[in-house]
Design a protein around this motif. Structure first.
Motif, mmCIF file in Angstrom:
data_model
loop_
_atom_site.group_PDB
_atom_site.id
_atom_site.type_symbol
_atom_site.label_atom_id
_atom_site.label_comp_id
_atom_site.label_asym_id
_atom_site.label_seq_id
_atom_site.Cartn_x
_atom_site.Cartn_y
_atom_site.Cartn_z
ATOM 1 N N TYR A 26 0.835 -1.205 0.000
ATOM 2 C CA TYR A 26 0.000 0.000 0.000
ATOM 3 C C TYR A 26 0.874 1.260 0.000
ATOM 4 O O TYR A 26 0.554 2.236 -0.696
ATOM 5 C CB TYR A 26 -0.925 -0.010 1.214
ATOM 6 C CG TYR A 26 -1.933 -1.123 1.180
ATOM 7 C CD1 TYR A 26 -3.110 -0.996 0.452
ATOM 8 C CD2 TYR A 26 -1.714 -2.323 1.863
ATOM 9 C CE1 TYR A 26 -4.045 -2.025 0.399
ATOM 10 C CE2 TYR A 26 -2.631 -3.360 1.819
ATOM 11 C CZ TYR A 26 -3.795 -3.194 1.080
ATOM 12 O OH TYR A 26 -4.703 -4.221 1.027
ATOM 13 N N LEU A 27 1.960 1.231 0.757
ATOM 14 C CA LEU A 27 2.892 2.358 0.710
ATOM 15 C C LEU A 27 3.564 2.450 -0.658
ATOM 16 O O LEU A 27 3.838 3.550 -1.161
ATOM 17 C CB LEU A 27 3.940 2.225 1.806
ATOM 18 C CG LEU A 27 3.444 2.387 3.250
ATOM 19 C CD1 LEU A 27 4.592 2.196 4.236
ATOM 20 C CD2 LEU A 27 2.793 3.757 3.437
ATOM 21 N N GLY A 28 3.830 1.303 -1.263
ATOM 22 C CA GLY A 28 4.370 1.311 -2.617
ATOM 23 C C GLY A 28 3.403 1.933 -3.610
ATOM 24 O O GLY A 28 3.806 2.647 -4.531
ATOM 25 N N LEU A 29 2.116 1.684 -3.412
ATOM 26 C CA LEU A 29 1.091 2.267 -4.275
ATOM 27 C C LEU A 29 1.077 3.790 -4.146
ATOM 28 O O LEU A 29 0.993 4.507 -5.148
ATOM 29 C CB LEU A 29 -0.269 1.684 -3.899
ATOM 30 C CG LEU A 29 -1.365 1.672 -4.967
ATOM 31 C CD1 LEU A 29 -0.935 0.841 -6.168
ATOM 32 C CD2 LEU A 29 -2.659 1.122 -4.374
ATOM 33 N N ILE A 30 1.179 4.270 -2.928
ATOM 34 C CA ILE A 30 1.223 5.720 -2.711
ATOM 35 C C ILE A 30 2.495 6.311 -3.329
ATOM 36 O O ILE A 30 2.467 7.386 -3.947
ATOM 37 C CB ILE A 30 1.154 6.029 -1.204
ATOM 38 C CG1 ILE A 30 -0.198 5.568 -0.638
ATOM 39 C CG2 ILE A 30 1.355 7.516 -0.941
ATOM 40 C CD1 ILE A 30 -0.303 5.707 0.863
ATOM 41 N N GLY A 31 3.612 5.602 -3.165
ATOM 42 C CA GLY A 31 4.859 6.070 -3.764
ATOM 43 C C GLY A 31 4.778 6.160 -5.276
ATOM 44 O O GLY A 31 5.348 7.081 -5.889
ATOM 45 N N ALA A 32 4.064 5.226 -5.903
ATOM 46 C CA ALA A 32 3.905 5.262 -7.359
ATOM 47 C C ALA A 32 3.129 6.499 -7.792
ATOM 48 O O ALA A 32 3.466 7.135 -8.804
ATOM 49 C CB ALA A 32 3.192 3.998 -7.828
ATOM 50 N N MET A 33 2.100 6.847 -7.044
ATOM 51 C CA MET A 33 1.319 8.041 -7.363
ATOM 52 C C MET A 33 2.174 9.296 -7.220
ATOM 53 O O MET A 33 2.101 10.208 -8.063
ATOM 54 C CB MET A 33 0.089 8.117 -6.460
ATOM 55 C CG MET A 33 -0.880 6.962 -6.644
ATOM 56 S SD MET A 33 -2.273 7.032 -5.474
ATOM 57 C CE MET A 33 -3.073 8.541 -6.000
ATOM 58 N N VAL A 34 2.995 9.347 -6.179
ATOM 59 C CA VAL A 34 3.871 10.505 -5.979
ATOM 60 C C VAL A 34 4.888 10.605 -7.112
ATOM 61 O O VAL A 34 5.152 11.705 -7.638
ATOM 62 C CB VAL A 34 4.579 10.412 -4.613
ATOM 63 C CG1 VAL A 34 5.613 11.527 -4.469
ATOM 64 C CG2 VAL A 34 3.570 10.481 -3.483
ATOM 65 N N ALA A 35 5.459 9.469 -7.512
ATOM 66 C CA ALA A 35 6.448 9.478 -8.595
ATOM 67 C C ALA A 35 5.829 9.965 -9.898
ATOM 68 O O ALA A 35 6.423 10.784 -10.613
ATOM 69 C CB ALA A 35 7.029 8.076 -8.769
ATOM 70 N N GLY A 36 4.636 9.468 -10.223
ATOM 71 C CA GLY A 36 3.960 9.923 -11.433
ATOM 72 C C GLY A 36 3.635 11.402 -11.383
ATOM 73 O O GLY A 36 3.734 12.111 -12.395
ATOM 74 N N THR A 37 3.265 11.877 -10.187
ATOM 75 C CA THR A 37 2.962 13.299 -10.029
ATOM 76 C C THR A 37 4.197 14.159 -10.236
ATOM 77 O O THR A 37 4.133 15.222 -10.861
ATOM 78 C CB THR A 37 2.371 13.557 -8.631
ATOM 79 O OG1 THR A 37 1.200 12.753 -8.451
ATOM 80 C CG2 THR A 37 1.994 15.025 -8.466
ATOM 81 N N LEU A 38 5.345 13.718 -9.723
ATOM 82 C CA LEU A 38 6.583 14.489 -9.878
ATOM 83 C C LEU A 38 6.992 14.603 -11.350
ATOM 84 O O LEU A 38 7.441 15.667 -11.799
ATOM 85 C CB LEU A 38 7.708 13.843 -9.068
ATOM 86 C CG LEU A 38 7.560 13.916 -7.545
ATOM 87 C CD1 LEU A 38 8.696 13.179 -6.864
ATOM 88 C CD2 LEU A 38 7.493 15.366 -7.069
ATOM 89 N N VAL A 39 6.829 13.530 -12.093
ATOM 90 C CA VAL A 39 7.120 13.600 -13.528
ATOM 91 C C VAL A 39 6.168 14.576 -14.205
ATOM 92 O O VAL A 39 6.561 15.364 -15.075
ATOM 93 C CB VAL A 39 7.029 12.204 -14.167
ATOM 94 C CG1 VAL A 39 7.235 12.290 -15.679
ATOM 95 C CG2 VAL A 39 8.049 11.265 -13.557
ATOM 96 N N SER A 40 4.912 14.573 -13.777
ATOM 97 C CA SER A 40 3.930 15.489 -14.356
ATOM 98 C C SER A 40 4.221 16.932 -13.989
ATOM 99 O O SER A 40 3.923 17.848 -14.770
ATOM 100 C CB SER A 40 2.520 15.116 -13.879
ATOM 101 O OG SER A 40 2.133 13.860 -14.379
ATOM 102 N N PHE A 41 4.783 17.150 -12.798
ATOM 103 C CA PHE A 41 5.166 18.510 -12.404
ATOM 104 C C PHE A 41 6.111 19.123 -13.437
ATOM 105 O O PHE A 41 5.966 20.282 -13.821
ATOM 106 C CB PHE A 41 5.853 18.493 -11.032
ATOM 107 C CG PHE A 41 4.897 18.532 -9.874
ATOM 108 C CD1 PHE A 41 3.557 18.826 -10.070
ATOM 109 C CD2 PHE A 41 5.337 18.288 -8.585
ATOM 110 C CE1 PHE A 41 2.667 18.858 -9.004
ATOM 111 C CE2 PHE A 41 4.454 18.323 -7.508
ATOM 112 C CZ PHE A 41 3.112 18.605 -7.722
#
Length: 428
Positions: A183-198
């Motif tokens: 579940y923490l890995g899932l949250i980390g994936a969302m953060v990583a995708g968001t940073l690329v989108s930034f």
């Protein structure tokens, strides 16, 4: 056509609008070509024997009997029905009527049945496995397509879906391995995708850099960065950094025992259930909420949206970021729901296929999801055809979704038009 009539007393009569329907012979021509192909392959080059369709697995609580059909007779019937639909399509165009999408879908289904019957002559086709594999292979594509829809509906072309998914896969694998929590890995994936989108949002919205160029550069950057970190960090200690726990299947009582539908929808991992929710949430949000109205407004006519107080730049920025988070979930599926570890370039172009699904789906979340399912179905069908020993080359099946996408973009299954301001920077 607009007609204005002058009344006897000098007053102007109400304007009469006459709807003009432009004839398009694309669909009937495509119907005819496919029908002739079906006639040649499935009838003239018919394969003897019968084909069995297995609908349930042996371990299912409720069993459905296998369906045995005569190969030649079934192919003839399907071809005749396709010919009738072709004639109906010609009549509709001559009568100035548009060929509906549901008729195209029925035609495609008939061709699929004929193809499976012909290819599986003398063998047994596991329908349940074909459908289950379709959902599994389509899941990352659906997440990527939803991210693409959100981003492009707000006016930013999201070529960087591939990079967002790959970043999500890498970060989710590492975080889940260290914390032993998927579940923490899932949250980390969302953060990583968001940073690329930034990065995509900052350069394309703030600094007015070409959106396609930024997207391509981000894909190359993320690919190189993840490959470097994988080679230098993950491989040094794979047991601690690249062995994430995978999500287990969650069976919903009673519903999971429904034949065909049960295993397909109600015996899945948490990521698949999140995917179901995400599809509905994106559709509902875009077309039933104020947020969706604003997103579509800045994607269609940013000048008009600006005049009514909508902050175009801010709206685009945050929606591109949201799109990255959704695409990151698709990357997490590879490591936490499918493969179980991270490998170099493991997304293998899934982001570009998701972008094709966005175009095929006419920038609509539901249609884009169906398009992603088509890609997954064609990929899994290639595996099934290879297992049963069909004479159809496996490479042909891999070509199918791309051919269908080209036909869709050409307008054979409806007009495909991007949001008016998609890819166009807004300078106030």
């Amino acid at each position: 056509m607009t007609t204005i009539q002058q009344a006897p007393n000098g007053a102007v009569a109400p304007i009469v609008l006459e709807k003009t329907v432009l004839k398009s012979w694309k669909a009937p021509i495509a119907f005819g070509v496919v029908t002739v192909l079906s006639l040649v392959l499935f009838v003239l080059l018919a394969r003897p024997g019968s084909t069995q369709f297995r609908l349930t697995q042996d371990r299912n609580l409720v069993q459905l009997p296998a369906i045995d059909v005569p190969t030649t007779a079934t192919c003839v019937i399907m071809t005749v029905l396709m010919a009738l639909i072709t004639i109906l399509g010609v009549w509709m165009v001559r009568a100035d009527r548009k060929v509906p999408l549901w008729l195209v879908a029925i035609f495609g289904f008939l061709f699929l049945v004929a193809f499976l019957t012909w290819a599986g002559a003398g063998a047994s086709i596991p329908v349940y496995g074909l459908l289950l594999g379709t959902v599994a292979l389509s899941a990352p594509l659906i997440f990527g397509a939803l991210g693409g829809v959100i981003s492009e509906r707000s006016g930013v072309v999201n070529i960087a879906i591939e990079g967002q998914m790959l970043a999500g896969a890498f970060v989710s694998a590492m975080i889940a391995s260290v914390t032993r929590s998927p579940y923490l890995g899932l949250i980390g994936a969302m953060v990583a995708g968001t940073l690329v989108s930034f990065v995509l949002a900052a350069f394309s919205i703030k600094y007015i850099v070409d959106q396609i160029i930024v997207g391509v550069v981000l894909n190359v950057l993320v690919t190189g960065l993840t490959n470097f970190l994988y080679s230098t960090v993950m491989t040094a200690n794979p047991g601690a950094l690249n062995s994430p726990p995978r999500f287990q299947r969650i069976n919903i009582p009673l519903l999971s025992e429904i034949p065909i539908i049960g295993p397909l929808l109600f015996q899945q991992t948490i990521i698949i259930y999140i995917m179901y929710i995400a599809v509905f949430a994106v559709w509902f949000g875009l077309f039933r909420t104020r947020w969706g109205l604003r997103v579509r407004a800045v994607g269609e006519h940013p000048q008009a949206a600006d005049t009514v107080g909508i902050k175009v730049g801010v709206t685009r920025f945050w929606n591109v970021s949201l799109a990255g988070a959704v695409a990151g979930l698709g990357g997490a599926y590879f490591t936490l729901g499918s493969v179980g570890s991270f490998n170099k370039e493991m997304t293998a172009g899934a982001g570009f296929i998701a972008l094709a699904a966005v175009i095929f789906g006419q920038w609509d979340p539901i249609k884009a999801t169906l398009a992603a399912l088509l890609f997954g179905f064609a990929t899994n069908l290639q595996n099934v055809i290879g297992i049963i020993g069909s004479p159809v080359p496996s490479e042909f099946m891999l070509m199918l979704p791309y051919v269908v996408t080209i036909l869709a973009v050409a307008g054979l299954v409806g007009k495909s038009r991007a949001p008016a301001a998609d890819g166009k920077p807004y300078i106030k």
